[in-house]
Design a protein around this motif. Structure first.
Motif, PDB file in Angstrom:
ATOM      1  N   VAL A  76      27.569  21.271 -21.645  1.00 24.86           N
ATOM      2  CA  VAL A  76      27.634  22.520 -22.413  1.00 24.86           C
ATOM      3  C   VAL A  76      26.267  23.067 -22.789  1.00 24.86           C
ATOM      4  CG1 VAL A  76      29.941  22.108 -23.315  1.00 24.86           C
ATOM      5  CG2 VAL A  76      27.976  21.484 -24.690  1.00 24.86           C
ATOM      6  N   GLN A  86      33.324  24.943 -19.822  1.00 24.19           N
ATOM      7  CA  GLN A  86      34.032  25.900 -20.659  1.00 24.19           C
ATOM      8  C   GLN A  86      35.016  25.198 -21.606  1.00 24.19           C
ATOM      9  OE1 GLN A  86      32.744  29.006 -20.534  1.00 24.19           O
ATOM     10  NE2 GLN A  86      31.397  27.949 -19.089  1.00 24.19           N
ATOM     11  N   PRO A  87      35.293  25.814 -22.762  1.00 23.87           N
ATOM     12  CA  PRO A  87      36.122  25.162 -23.788  1.00 23.87           C
ATOM     13  C   PRO A  87      37.449  24.607 -23.291  1.00 23.87           C
ATOM     14  CG  PRO A  87      35.123  27.137 -24.686  1.00 23.87           C
ATOM     15  CD  PRO A  87      34.791  27.113 -23.217  1.00 23.87           C
ATOM     16  N   ARG A  88      38.154  25.373 -22.475  1.00 23.03           N
ATOM     17  CA  ARG A  88      39.448  24.909 -21.955  1.00 23.03           C
ATOM     18  C   ARG A  88      39.288  23.577 -21.211  1.00 23.03           C
ATOM     19  NH1 ARG A  88      44.238  27.043 -19.252  1.00 23.03           N
ATOM     20  NH2 ARG A  88      44.658  25.713 -17.473  1.00 23.03           N
ATOM     21  N   LEU A  91      38.132  20.576 -23.973  1.00 24.90           N
ATOM     22  CA  LEU A  91      39.226  20.113 -24.818  1.00 24.90           C
ATOM     23  C   LEU A  91      40.411  19.643 -23.985  1.00 24.90           C
ATOM     24  CD1 LEU A  91      40.264  19.664 -27.667  1.00 24.90           C
ATOM     25  CD2 LEU A  91      41.098  22.028 -27.660  1.00 24.90           C
ATOM     26  N   SER A 160      35.563  16.692 -29.290  1.00 27.54           N
ATOM     27  CA  SER A 160      35.556  17.804 -28.331  1.00 27.54           C
ATOM     28  C   SER A 160      35.464  19.140 -29.050  1.00 27.54           C
ATOM     29  CB  SER A 160      36.822  17.775 -27.471  1.00 27.54           C
ATOM     30  OG  SER A 160      36.883  16.610 -26.698  1.00 27.54           O
ATOM     31  N   LEU A 161      36.207  19.289 -30.138  1.00 28.79           N
ATOM     32  CA  LEU A 161      36.176  20.526 -30.907  1.00 28.79           C
ATOM     33  C   LEU A 161      34.797  20.753 -31.532  1.00 28.79           C
ATOM     34  CD1 LEU A 161      39.699  20.388 -32.585  1.00 28.79           C
ATOM     35  CD2 LEU A 161      38.925  22.018 -30.821  1.00 28.79           C
ATOM     36  N   ILE A 164      32.458  21.971 -28.772  1.00 26.74           N
ATOM     37  CA  ILE A 164      32.728  23.381 -28.458  1.00 26.74           C
ATOM     38  C   ILE A 164      32.182  24.285 -29.562  1.00 26.74           C
ATOM     39  CG2 ILE A 164      34.550  25.106 -28.162  1.00 26.74           C
ATOM     40  CD1 ILE A 164      36.224  22.739 -26.856  1.00 26.74           C
ATOM     41  N   SER A 167      28.406  24.357 -29.617  1.00 20.31           N
ATOM     42  CA  SER A 167      27.918  25.027 -28.412  1.00 20.31           C
ATOM     43  C   SER A 167      28.060  26.543 -28.528  1.00 20.31           C
ATOM     44  CB  SER A 167      28.664  24.508 -27.186  1.00 20.31           C
ATOM     45  OG  SER A 167      28.139  25.086 -26.027  1.00 20.31           O
ATOM     46  N   VAL A 168      29.181  26.990 -29.070  1.00 23.75           N
ATOM     47  CA  VAL A 168      29.382  28.431 -29.254  1.00 23.75           C
ATOM     48  C   VAL A 168      28.331  28.983 -30.219  1.00 23.75           C
ATOM     49  CG1 VAL A 168      30.932  30.174 -30.243  1.00 23.75           C
ATOM     50  CG2 VAL A 168      31.837  28.446 -28.680  1.00 23.75           C
ATOM     51  N   PRO A 180      31.116  30.970 -24.699  1.00 20.13           N
ATOM     52  CA  PRO A 180      31.589  30.572 -23.379  1.00 20.13           C
ATOM     53  C   PRO A 180      31.687  31.752 -22.421  1.00 20.13           C
ATOM     54  CG  PRO A 180      33.461  30.799 -24.843  1.00 20.13           C
ATOM     55  CD  PRO A 180      32.229  31.095 -25.660  1.00 20.13           C
ATOM     56  N   TRP A 183      37.319  31.526 -22.421  1.00 27.33           N
ATOM     57  CA  TRP A 183      38.002  30.575 -23.301  1.00 27.33           C
ATOM     58  C   TRP A 183      39.141  29.885 -22.569  1.00 27.33           C
ATOM     59  CZ3 TRP A 183      36.450  28.627 -27.774  1.00 27.33           C
ATOM     60  CH2 TRP A 183      35.464  29.306 -28.481  1.00 27.33           C
TER      61      TRP A 183
END
Length: 184
Positions: A76, A86-88, A91, A160-161, A164, A167-168, A180, A183
């Motif tokens: 990331v 990417q987040p999807r 996670l 993981s959350l 994310i 990173s965002v 990202p 999403w």
């Protein structure tokens, strides 16, 4: 006549072997220029994120999550534009992989075959669900190897959350970064 057939078979086998070996030589790669400031930005993002995740993981009793999550941090921050970053994918990949690993471990226990089976199942699931994230395969292996139990899944999801979220917040501070890309 028989000698010619045997010779022809050997020649064919030789050609197949040479073709097979030639595939292993790889291709000429493009040498990319190293952007020192971008690398430092990535390293600082990884430092911040893994430090926070490490506090959480240790507090929850699962420091073994740091290996796979550290690999996610690399993606990331150093490859934030890539599809697996990417987040999807982060996670979803970690969730699906860890869930599958714990379910397989519950049913079959820990063995060399179970570890191999888990990796195969995780690979298929991530591809089918479009949540391919290579570090997530490590989460699955850690789950089985450490025999950590179902609470490990919670640690993986929280970690993981956090990756994310940071990173965002972090990547978008910089002009040349956009995270990202998508999403879902």
């Amino acid at each position: 006549m028989r000698f010619e057939r045997e010779s022809s078979k050997l020649s064919l086998l030789y050609e197949m072997f040479i073709t097979y070996i030639s595939k292993m030589k790889g291709e000429q790669g493009n040498v990319t220029r190293i952007n020192l400031s971008d690398n430092i930005i990535s390293a600082i993002g990884g430092l911040i994120t893994i430090s926070i995740v490490s506090v959480i993981a240790v507090a929850l009793g699962y420091p073994m999550v740091l290996g796979p999550i550290g690999a996610s941090c690399l993606l990331v921050f150093a490859a934030h534009h890539g599809p697996f970053s990417q987040p999807r994918h982060i996670l979803g990949g970690h969730f699906v992989s860890t869930l599958a690993a714990l379910a397989i471990w519950d049913v079959l226990g820990k063995s060399h075959l179970t570890i191999g089976l888990t990796l195969a199942v995780v690979l298929i699931l991530m591809i089918l669900l479009n949540v391919m994230h290579p570090p997530a395969a490590a989460s699955a292996i850690v789950a089985i190897n450490s025999q950590s139990g179902w609470v490990f899944l919670l640690t993986v999801i929280i970690s993981s959350l956090v990756v994310i979220a940071i990173s965002v917040l972090y990547n978008n501070l910089f002009k040349d970064r956009h995270y990202p890309k998508q999403w879902l």
